[in-house]
Design a protein around this motif. Structure first.
Motif, PDB file in Angstrom:
ATOM      1  N   LEU A 213       0.828  -1.210   0.000  1.00  0.00           N
ATOM      2  CA  LEU A 213       0.000   0.000   0.000  1.00  0.00           C
ATOM      3  C   LEU A 213       0.861   1.258   0.000  1.00  0.00           C
TER       4      LEU A 213
ATOM      5  N   MET B 259      -5.274  -2.041  -3.458  1.00  0.00           N
ATOM      6  CA  MET B 259      -6.599  -1.549  -3.063  1.00  0.00           C
ATOM      7  C   MET B 259      -7.698  -2.272  -3.840  1.00  0.00           C
TER       8      MET B 259
ATOM      9  N   LEU C 202      -9.402   2.229   4.728  1.00  0.00           N
ATOM     10  CA  LEU C 202      -9.133   1.672   3.394  1.00  0.00           C
ATOM     11  C   LEU C 202     -10.453   1.297   2.705  1.00  0.00           C
TER      12      LEU C 202
ATOM     13  N   ASN D 202     -12.083   2.761  -0.825  1.00  0.00           N
ATOM     14  CA  ASN D 202     -12.592   1.931  -1.925  1.00  0.00           C
ATOM     15  C   ASN D 202     -14.060   2.215  -2.229  1.00  0.00           C
TER      16      ASN D 202
END
Length: 321
Positions: free
Chosen positions: A12, A21, A131, A135
């Protein structure tokens, strides 16, 4: 097993971020599970936690479990048992009010290690939620806010050991269920397997990997994402040999948090006539009361029951931290 999503978190931080991702997003949409490596918790520290957890089981819990098995005559059962799990467990609450000082039989070194482990897992859970926000196209911190309630999230750990079972075909280690809460972070035994998830009608092993953390999504994330991400049925198969260790930490909404599909996601879906809001709005504590009696049944009737309750409640907006 080779297809099971494994996410290297170090990626990442470099040029592979976008691909990583996307891998996380695919795992959330199509598996409800993934496994993290290079997640920032030191392998040596994980070894310490594992060693102390196994020692605690042998010294303080193994004999009690054997006595329970004997008293119920479980060594000689002839037919499938569907109301009992072959596991020895204790629970620790970390948030909003910790109770680790009240857990009996924990020696001071183990208590200290568990507190530190919980602090690191909590940090990882919040990193993962952001995260997922990225997304999903939600603002950073949205999921943490959605979980917040008036006293912050609920966070606790279930420490389980699954001893060798003489009748693994008749007794489950843990019966099939989805998890009620938010995001679950599991440190599992890397030598003795048993965890399985249901994918496309088939039970698939979650591979034991040294020093990994297994992630799965709970019912609340399914509701907030309006079904884009789903909680998945999983179970533990009892094994005839070896004792499997499982340390599952549950980062859940606060008891009075109001849970409902994220408006930003509903707006995106508004142009898609096939997609309408299908998930209810409810107080997390009410869902947990319902779940307590229906844990080992399908989740869909639970969502329907909360929809029925929704019409009788006047629920305000989520708290802003």
């Amino acid at each position: 097993m080779e297809n099971f999503p494994v996410i290297d978190m170090e990626k990442l931080n470099g040029e592979e971020r976008a691909a990583t991702m996307e891998k996380i997003n695919d795992a959330c949409e199509n598996w409800g599970f993934f496994e993290l490596v290079n997640h920032g918790i030191a392998p040596e520290f994980m070894d310490t936690v594992e060693r102390q957890t196994k020692e605690h089981y042998r010294k303080c819990m193994e004999q009690r479990f054997k006595e329970m098995v004997e008293s119920k005559g479980l060594e000689v059962v002839q037919s499938e048992i569907d109301d009992l799990d072959w596991e020895s467990t204790f629970f620790v609450r970390h948030l909003p009010v910790p109770n680790i000082s009240e857990i009996p039989d924990l020696h001071e070194g183990y208590r200290k290690a568990m507190k530190e482990f919980a602090a690191q897992i909590e940090k990882l859970a919040e990193q993962l939620l952001d995260l997922l926000c990225e997304n999903l196209g939600l603002e950073k911190g949205y999921l943490k806010k959605a979980f917040y309630g008036s006293n912050g999230p609920t966070f606790g750990t279930k420490v389980s050991n699954y001893p060798p079972c003489p009748k693994p075909d008749l007794i489950k280690g843990l019966r099939a269920h989805t998890d009620a809460g938010g995001i679950i972070l599991l440190f599992q035994d890397d030598k003795v397997s048993g965890l399985q998830l249901l994918k496309d009608g088939q039970w698939i092993d979650v591979p034991p990997m040294r020093h990994s953390i297994v992630i799965n999504l709970g019912d609340q994330l399914e509701v907030i994402t309006n079904g884009k991400y789903k909680s998945i049925m999983h179970r533990v198969i009892a094994q005839p040999d070896g004792t499997r260790m499982s340390i599952a930490s549950f980062y859940n909404p606060g008891s009075d948090a109001v849970i409902y599909p994220a408006p930003a996601l509903l707006e995106k879906e508004a142009n898609d006539e096939k997609k309408v809001q299908v998930y209810p709005k409810f107080v997390f504590e009410d869902y947990m009361k319902l779940y307590a009696g229906l844990k080992f049944q399908a989740k869909e009737p639970r969502f329907e029951a909360m929809k029925t309750m929704e019409s009788t409640l006047n629920l305000g907006p989520i708290a802003i931290v």
